[in-house]
Write an enzyme that holds these catalytic residues in place. Structure first.
Site, PDB file in Angstrom:
ATOM      1  N   GLU A 151      73.206   5.526  94.191  1.00  0.00           N
ATOM      2  CA  GLU A 151      73.238   6.747  93.387  1.00  0.00           C
ATOM      3  C   GLU A 151      74.642   7.075  92.894  1.00  0.00           C
ATOM      4  O   GLU A 151      75.581   7.213  93.683  1.00  0.00           O
ATOM      5  CB  GLU A 151      72.717   7.953  94.176  1.00  0.00           C
ATOM      6  CG  GLU A 151      72.677   9.217  93.316  1.00  0.00           C
ATOM      7  CD  GLU A 151      72.516  10.506  94.104  1.00  0.00           C
ATOM      8  OE1 GLU A 151      72.113  11.516  93.488  1.00  0.00           O
ATOM      9  OE2 GLU A 151      72.790  10.526  95.319  1.00  0.00           O
ATOM     10  N   SER A 197      66.806  17.971  91.435  1.00  0.00           N
ATOM     11  CA  SER A 197      66.872  16.590  91.916  1.00  0.00           C
ATOM     12  C   SER A 197      66.011  16.326  93.141  1.00  0.00           C
ATOM     13  O   SER A 197      65.741  15.164  93.449  1.00  0.00           O
ATOM     14  CB  SER A 197      68.326  16.217  92.237  1.00  0.00           C
ATOM     15  OG  SER A 197      69.092  16.194  91.055  1.00  0.00           O
ATOM     16  N   HIS A 254      77.402  19.804  85.448  1.00  0.00           N
ATOM     17  CA  HIS A 254      77.232  21.215  85.805  1.00  0.00           C
ATOM     18  C   HIS A 254      78.526  21.994  85.580  1.00  0.00           C
ATOM     19  O   HIS A 254      78.487  23.197  85.282  1.00  0.00           O
ATOM     20  CB  HIS A 254      76.817  21.350  87.271  1.00  0.00           C
ATOM     21  CG  HIS A 254      75.369  21.097  87.516  1.00  0.00           C
ATOM     22  ND1 HIS A 254      74.369  21.744  86.819  1.00  0.00           N
ATOM     23  CD2 HIS A 254      74.725  20.275  88.407  1.00  0.00           C
ATOM     24  CE1 HIS A 254      73.189  21.337  87.249  1.00  0.00           C
ATOM     25  NE2 HIS A 254      73.371  20.442  88.212  1.00  0.00           N
ATOM     26  N   ASP A 278      67.366  10.941  87.052  1.00  0.00           N
ATOM     27  CA  ASP A 278      66.352  11.855  87.571  1.00  0.00           C
ATOM     28  C   ASP A 278      66.030  12.973  86.590  1.00  0.00           C
ATOM     29  O   ASP A 278      64.918  13.482  86.553  1.00  0.00           O
ATOM     30  CB  ASP A 278      66.766  12.426  88.929  1.00  0.00           C
ATOM     31  CG  ASP A 278      68.195  12.942  88.954  1.00  0.00           C
ATOM     32  OD1 ASP A 278      68.916  12.818  87.936  1.00  0.00           O
ATOM     33  OD2 ASP A 278      68.613  13.461  90.005  1.00  0.00           O
TER      34      ASP A 278
END
Length: 515
Positions: A338, A116, A347, A384
């Site tokens: 964001e 990122s 993750h 992203d």
């Protein structure tokens, strides 16, 4: 209100471990599809003749961290199944109805699959970068502190361009305010993990940590609105630290320093730490606002404290930020929003938490749409990078997106969930004495927030994916997103649409478009 047990909520919705099937609309005959096709044709023709070539006064950039196309597809289905009880596949997320869409290539200069920091540097500065580096050019690689101290390697970002044009600026995030994506707006550093001074170590000797750059250096020190988590790296926490926390050895409270400096400059500035303090803010009398709502990242949406003293939603933060920044009537503003914890849930291979983060991100977008004037505001939604979750098998229409497919494996006769990962922590395979086998997902709580979908390759954390991501845009010059683009192209659209930075003197529109 207090948060009700999430399992209870899921049970009330019929989204429990048994994974119900949702009803498919009954009127989808051929006439329906022809009407829908005609409607989309009319919309396409209207879009083709109504491009807005005006100079954008404002830009709001929505970044779903890790929100790849697979994640968006799953979230679209989940949204309709959860909120409306529909089969889900026929639905849309709010940005999927924007008039302009493009695909974005996400590779970093030195990696096929990016992190990122490199991606944020690309779409905020207009130039691609190497992994783990923030705001630096191609000559600097991870941990090269001495090289990064040379100002000639520094990339300026849309934040600097906007501030030099007299615009107000801000960002809100569900991660730490010193995390990779927001840090690419203001920092120049060769390791995204150097968020506070204790993380610099020997490789970072001589470099200045990200939190310090936010408060002391341009353009960070000139940001009007900063909201997210990260009291530890900002030296503002009174909580009990854990081993992984980034703690300040210099004992500076950078949050107080930021506040005092703003006030000494004659600004009306405020520091808020919970939902009530944020929502009680008089935006008409507040010029600068910093909100730190957690010692580290904000909680996942599934776990967020909804009480007044808890953490605000991304929609809450977005609304307040726009109201403060939009007071700059003449020059306008730039705001980055964001949804950073989509990435973290992925993750962890926890699809339900990830999809809830996407819906919270969508709530923030719809909140912004209810406030903004799109005739003068360019609004962009993108990601992203992607992740390695897959939507697999041959489940029937309307099957719970968190559920089990229709047919078991023809090898081991065990069922499997629709959402799975190619790598990650839930590699629950074992040897039964004869062959490698895997758990029976029918015995797992597959629709609870903590469930980790089965993955193939064992890793401590699931990795990013390298495929392209989508970008959606509406407002002035949004039609500049029109095909496959490099990720660095995004910053060029922002600058050209607003006539700032590299396009301050070079943003002429084609004569045929001007009245």
């Amino acid at each position: 209100m207090a948060r009700v047990s999430y399992l209870v909520v899921l049970s009330l919705l019929g989204i429990c471990a048994k994974a119900r099937v949702f009803p498919v609309p009954e009127d989808e005959d051929s006439a329906y599809w022809h009407r829908l096709g005609w409607s989309d044709l009319q919309s396409a023709m209207d879009t083709a003749t109504s491009n807005n070539w005006n100079v954008a006064k404002n830009v709001v950039f929505f970044l779903g961290d890790g929100m790849g196309i697979t994640t968006s597809t799953a979230a679209r289905i989940y949204k309709e199944q959860k909120r409306n009880g529909h089969s889900g596949e026929e639905g849309y997320l709010a940005w999927e109805r924007f008039p302009h869409t493009a695909l974005i290539k996400t590779y970093a200069l030195d990696q096929q699959i990016p992190d990122s920091a490199a991606t944020a540097t690309a779409f905020f500065t207009g130039s691609k970068a190497n992994k783990f580096t923030l705001g630096l050019d191609s000559s600097v690689f991870q941990d090269q502190c001495m090289a990064s101290l040379n100002p000639s390697t520094w990339q300026t970002s849309v934040l600097t361009w906007a501030q030099k044009a007299g615009k107000h600026t801000g960002f809100v995030t569900t991660t730490r305010v010193t995390h990779a994506t927001p840090a690419a707006l203001y920092a120049h550093i060769p390791n995204r993990d150097w968020e506070c001074d204790t993380k610099l170590g020997k490789p970072g000797h001589g470099c200045r940590d990200i939190a310090k750059q936010l408060v002391e250096d341009a353009p960070g020190r000139d940001i009007n609105v900063i909201m997210g988590g990260g009291r530890f790296p900002m030296g503002a926490s009174t909580g009990v630290p854990e081993k992984e926390n980034c703690l300040r050895a210099d004992r500076r409270n950078l949050t107080n320093e930021w506040l005092q400096k703003k006030q000494s400059q004659g600004w009306s500035a405020k520091y808020v730490q919970n939902t009530q303090q944020l929502l009680d803010t008089d935006t008409t009398k507040t010029d600068n606002l910093i909100g730190l709502f957690s010692d580290t990242h904000l909680d996942f949406e599934t776990d967020r404290d909804l009480e007044p003293l808890g953490q605000p939603s991304l929609a809450n933060m977005t609304s307040v930020a726009i109201k403060i920044l939009s007071k700059n009537k003449q020059k306008g503003f730039f705001l980055m929003v964001e949804g950073g914890r989509i990435d973290h849930a992925m993750h962890n291979t926890e699809p339900l938490r990830a999809l809830e983060e996407v819906l919270a991100f969508e709530d923030a977008l719809t909140t912004a749409l209810s406030i903004l004037d799109l005739s003068e505001t360019l609004l962009i939604v993108t990601a992203d990078h992607s992740h390695v979750m897959t939507i697999n098998g041959y489940a029937n229409r309307g099957n719970n997106i968190l559920g089990i497919g229709n047919s078991p494996s023809d090898i081991d006769s065990l069922p499997y969930t629709t959402l799975m990962f190619t790598n990650g922590i839930a590699y629950d395979h074992y040897w039964n004495g004869t062959q490698v086998t895997r758990p029976d997902v029918r015995k797992k709580r597959i629709t609870e927030p903590g469930y980790k979908s089965l993955s193939a390759v064992p890793l401590k954390y699931e990795t990013h994916g390298g495929e392209d991501v989508a970008t959606y845009a509406i407002g002035p010059m949004s039609h500049m997103f029109h095909r496959m683009h490099e990720q660095s192209y995004v910053a060029h659209v922002i600058a050209f649409a607003t006539c700032i930075g590299p396009y301050e003197e070079n943003c002429a529109r084609p004569k045929s478009t001007l009245l």
